[in-house]
Scaffold this motif. Structure first.
Motif, PDB file in Angstrom:
ATOM      1  N   ILE A  25       4.919  11.564  13.966  1.00 52.73           N
ATOM      2  CA  ILE A  25       4.411  12.816  13.402  1.00 52.73           C
ATOM      3  C   ILE A  25       2.893  12.784  13.416  1.00 52.73           C
ATOM      4  N   GLY A  26       2.309  13.932  13.733  1.00 51.48           N
ATOM      5  CA  GLY A  26       0.860  13.938  13.800  1.00 51.48           C
ATOM      6  C   GLY A  26       0.242  15.303  13.653  1.00 51.48           C
ATOM      7  N   MET A  27      -1.078  15.274  13.605  1.00 49.18           N
ATOM      8  CA  MET A  27      -1.850  16.505  13.545  1.00 49.18           C
ATOM      9  C   MET A  27      -3.082  16.355  14.423  1.00 49.18           C
ATOM     10  N   ARG A  28      -3.595  17.484  14.864  1.00 50.18           N
ATOM     11  CA  ARG A  28      -4.817  17.531  15.664  1.00 50.18           C
ATOM     12  C   ARG A  28      -5.799  18.446  14.961  1.00 50.18           C
ATOM     13  N   PHE A  29      -7.020  17.977  14.813  1.00 48.93           N
ATOM     14  CA  PHE A  29      -8.076  18.808  14.240  1.00 48.93           C
ATOM     15  C   PHE A  29      -8.581  19.743  15.332  1.00 48.93           C
ATOM     16  N   ASN A  30      -8.163  20.992  15.306  1.00 48.20           N
ATOM     17  CA  ASN A  30      -8.632  21.966  16.292  1.00 48.20           C
ATOM     18  C   ASN A  30     -10.015  22.493  15.948  1.00 48.20           C
ATOM     19  N   ASN A  31     -10.338  22.515  14.660  1.00 48.72           N
ATOM     20  CA  ASN A  31     -11.652  22.956  14.206  1.00 48.72           C
ATOM     21  C   ASN A  31     -12.183  21.917  13.223  1.00 48.72           C
ATOM     22  N   LEU A  32     -12.943  20.964  13.752  1.00 45.38           N
ATOM     23  CA  LEU A  32     -13.448  19.860  12.934  1.00 45.38           C
ATOM     24  C   LEU A  32     -14.327  20.332  11.780  1.00 45.38           C
ATOM     25  N   TRP A  33     -15.013  21.415  11.952  1.00 45.15           N
ATOM     26  CA  TRP A  33     -15.999  21.870  10.968  1.00 45.15           C
ATOM     27  C   TRP A  33     -15.367  22.570   9.766  1.00 45.15           C
ATOM     28  N   ARG A  34     -14.081  22.859   9.810  1.00 46.48           N
ATOM     29  CA  ARG A  34     -13.429  23.560   8.705  1.00 46.48           C
ATOM     30  C   ARG A  34     -12.756  22.595   7.741  1.00 46.48           C
ATOM     31  N   VAL A  35     -13.524  21.609   7.317  1.00 48.92           N
ATOM     32  CA  VAL A  35     -13.025  20.618   6.370  1.00 48.92           C
ATOM     33  C   VAL A  35     -12.485  21.303   5.115  1.00 48.92           C
ATOM     34  N   ASP A  36     -13.109  22.402   4.741  1.00 49.01           N
ATOM     35  CA  ASP A  36     -12.662  23.144   3.565  1.00 49.01           C
ATOM     36  C   ASP A  36     -11.227  23.638   3.710  1.00 49.01           C
ATOM     37  N   LYS A  37     -10.769  23.823   4.956  1.00 52.38           N
ATOM     38  CA  LYS A  37      -9.411  24.311   5.203  1.00 52.38           C
ATOM     39  C   LYS A  37      -8.388  23.171   5.283  1.00 52.38           C
ATOM     40  N   TRP A  38      -8.736  22.044   5.938  1.00 54.97           N
ATOM     41  CA  TRP A  38      -7.740  21.025   6.243  1.00 54.97           C
ATOM     42  C   TRP A  38      -7.820  19.739   5.429  1.00 54.97           C
ATOM     43  N   ALA A  39      -8.854  19.546   4.628  1.00 62.11           N
ATOM     44  CA  ALA A  39      -8.996  18.275   3.884  1.00 62.11           C
ATOM     45  C   ALA A  39      -7.776  17.988   3.009  1.00 62.11           C
ATOM     46  N   TRP A  40      -7.277  18.994   2.309  1.00 59.61           N
ATOM     47  CA  TRP A  40      -6.111  18.787   1.443  1.00 59.61           C
ATOM     48  C   TRP A  40      -4.911  18.319   2.257  1.00 59.61           C
ATOM     49  N   PHE A  41      -4.765  18.888   3.471  1.00 62.73           N
ATOM     50  CA  PHE A  41      -3.607  18.575   4.306  1.00 62.73           C
ATOM     51  C   PHE A  41      -3.663  17.136   4.802  1.00 62.73           C
ATOM     52  N   LEU A  42      -4.846  16.678   5.140  1.00 68.00           N
ATOM     53  CA  LEU A  42      -5.016  15.305   5.618  1.00 68.00           C
ATOM     54  C   LEU A  42      -4.577  14.293   4.566  1.00 68.00           C
ATOM     55  N   SER A  43      -4.745  14.633   3.297  1.00 67.55           N
ATOM     56  CA  SER A  43      -4.383  13.693   2.226  1.00 67.55           C
ATOM     57  C   SER A  43      -2.890  13.701   1.901  1.00 67.55           C
ATOM     58  N   THR A  44      -2.131  14.630   2.461  1.00 70.03           N
ATOM     59  CA  THR A  44      -0.709  14.707   2.099  1.00 70.03           C
ATOM     60  C   THR A  44       0.106  13.544   2.649  1.00 70.03           C
ATOM     61  N   MET A  45      -0.173  13.106   3.880  1.00 68.34           N
ATOM     62  CA  MET A  45       0.640  12.032   4.461  1.00 68.34           C
ATOM     63  C   MET A  45       0.493  10.726   3.692  1.00 68.34           C
ATOM     64  N   PRO A  46      -0.716  10.269   3.350  1.00 72.77           N
ATOM     65  CA  PRO A  46      -0.794   9.039   2.543  1.00 72.77           C
ATOM     66  C   PRO A  46      -0.037   9.163   1.219  1.00 72.77           C
ATOM     67  N   SER A  47      -0.071  10.337   0.623  1.00 77.11           N
ATOM     68  CA  SER A  47       0.652  10.568  -0.625  1.00 77.11           C
ATOM     69  C   SER A  47       2.164  10.453  -0.405  1.00 77.11           C
ATOM     70  N   MET A  48       2.661  11.033   0.681  1.00 75.78           N
ATOM     71  CA  MET A  48       4.096  10.951   0.983  1.00 75.78           C
ATOM     72  C   MET A  48       4.500   9.516   1.293  1.00 75.78           C
ATOM     73  N   LEU A  49       3.676   8.803   2.046  1.00 78.69           N
ATOM     74  CA  LEU A  49       4.009   7.419   2.390  1.00 78.69           C
ATOM     75  C   LEU A  49       4.041   6.537   1.139  1.00 78.69           C
ATOM     76  N   ALA A  50       3.122   6.765   0.207  1.00 80.12           N
ATOM     77  CA  ALA A  50       3.130   6.018  -1.055  1.00 80.12           C
ATOM     78  C   ALA A  50       4.410   6.325  -1.833  1.00 80.12           C
ATOM     79  N   GLU A  51       4.800   7.590  -1.838  1.00 78.13           N
ATOM     80  CA  GLU A  51       6.045   7.970  -2.508  1.00 78.13           C
ATOM     81  C   GLU A  51       7.236   7.248  -1.869  1.00 78.13           C
ATOM     82  N   LEU A  52       7.276   7.228  -0.547  1.00 74.10           N
ATOM     83  CA  LEU A  52       8.387   6.585   0.157  1.00 74.10           C
ATOM     84  C   LEU A  52       8.396   5.073  -0.058  1.00 74.10           C
ATOM     85  N   GLU A  53       7.225   4.464  -0.140  1.00 73.96           N
ATOM     86  CA  GLU A  53       7.176   3.021  -0.413  1.00 73.96           C
ATOM     87  C   GLU A  53       7.742   2.713  -1.799  1.00 73.96           C
TER      88      GLU A  53
END
Length: 160
Positions: A25-53
Motif C-alpha cells: 500500500i502506498g501514496m504519491r505526493f502529487n503536490n509536495l507544496w500542499r503540506v496543509d492538505k496531506w500532512a494529516w494523511f501521512l500520519s495515519t499509516m504509522p498510527s494504524m501500524l501501531a494499532e495493529l502491533e
C-alpha cells in the motif's frame, strides 16, 4: 511481530504451512507544496501500524516502510485476506475513519495519489531467498529456514 536486526548467517528462505497475504500500500505526493492538505494523511499509516502491533489477533504478521522520491509504501504480510478486510472495515479501528476523511478531503483533489496491491501467497507457489540478512519479508512473517538441500535452488524452492 518479530523485530530482530540480528543478521542470520548464510542463505535462508521462508517456509509456509498455510497461505498468507502480501499487501502493498502506498501514496504519491502529487503536490509536495500542499503540506496543509496531506500532512494529516501521512500520519495515519504509522498510527494504524501501531494499532495493529498492539492487536496481534488482527492478523498483521510483519511490515516494512519505504520512501522513494515522492512515493511512500508499506509492505505488509497478513495471516489471511479475511483478516485484512476485517481490519479495513472495523468501524472501531483507526483505518475506517481515516479512509472516510480521505474520501471527504483528498480523494478528488489530486494532492496525493494512493494505491494498493494484494497477493495470495500459497505453499509451493512462491520463491524467496535471503543471504546474510536479518529476518525479512516473508521469512520474517512466517518461518525462516536454511536454503539448503531441496531448498538450495530457486526452481526447487518454488515447488517446495
Amino acid at each position: 511481530m518479530l523485530r530482530s536486526n540480528a543478521v542470520v548467517q548464510g542463505r535462508q528462505t521462508a517456509k509456509l504451512d498455510s497461505a498468507k497475504v502480501l499487501f502493498l500500500i502506498g501514496m504519491r505526493f502529487n503536490n509536495l507544496w500542499r503540506v496543509d492538505k496531506w500532512a494529516w494523511f501521512l500520519s495515519t499509516m504509522p498510527s494504524m501500524l501501531a494499532e495493529l502491533e498492539s492487536k496481534p489477533q488482527a492478523g498483521l504478521l510483519w511490515y516494512r516502510n519505504y520512501i522513494s522520491g515522492r512515493m511512500v509504501m508499506v509492505q505488509q504480510y497478513w495471516e489471511s485476506f479475511d483478516k485484512l478486510l476485517a481490519y479495513a472495515q472495523d468501524k472501531e479501528g483507526k483505518h475506517f475513519p481515516a479512509w472516510a476523511k480521505f474520501n471527504r478531503t483528498l480523494a478528488k483533489d489530486g494532492t496525493v495519489g494512493i494505491w494498493h496491491e494484494t497477493y495470495l501467497i500459497e505453499p509451493g507457489k512462491f520463491e524467496c531467498i535471503y543471504g546474510d540478512m536479518p529476518p525479512f519479508g516473508l521469512a520474517a512473517a512466517t518461518k525462516s529456514v536454511k536454503a539448503e538441500g531441496r531448498l538450495a535452488q530457486a526452481k526447487q524452492r518454488f515447488a517446495a
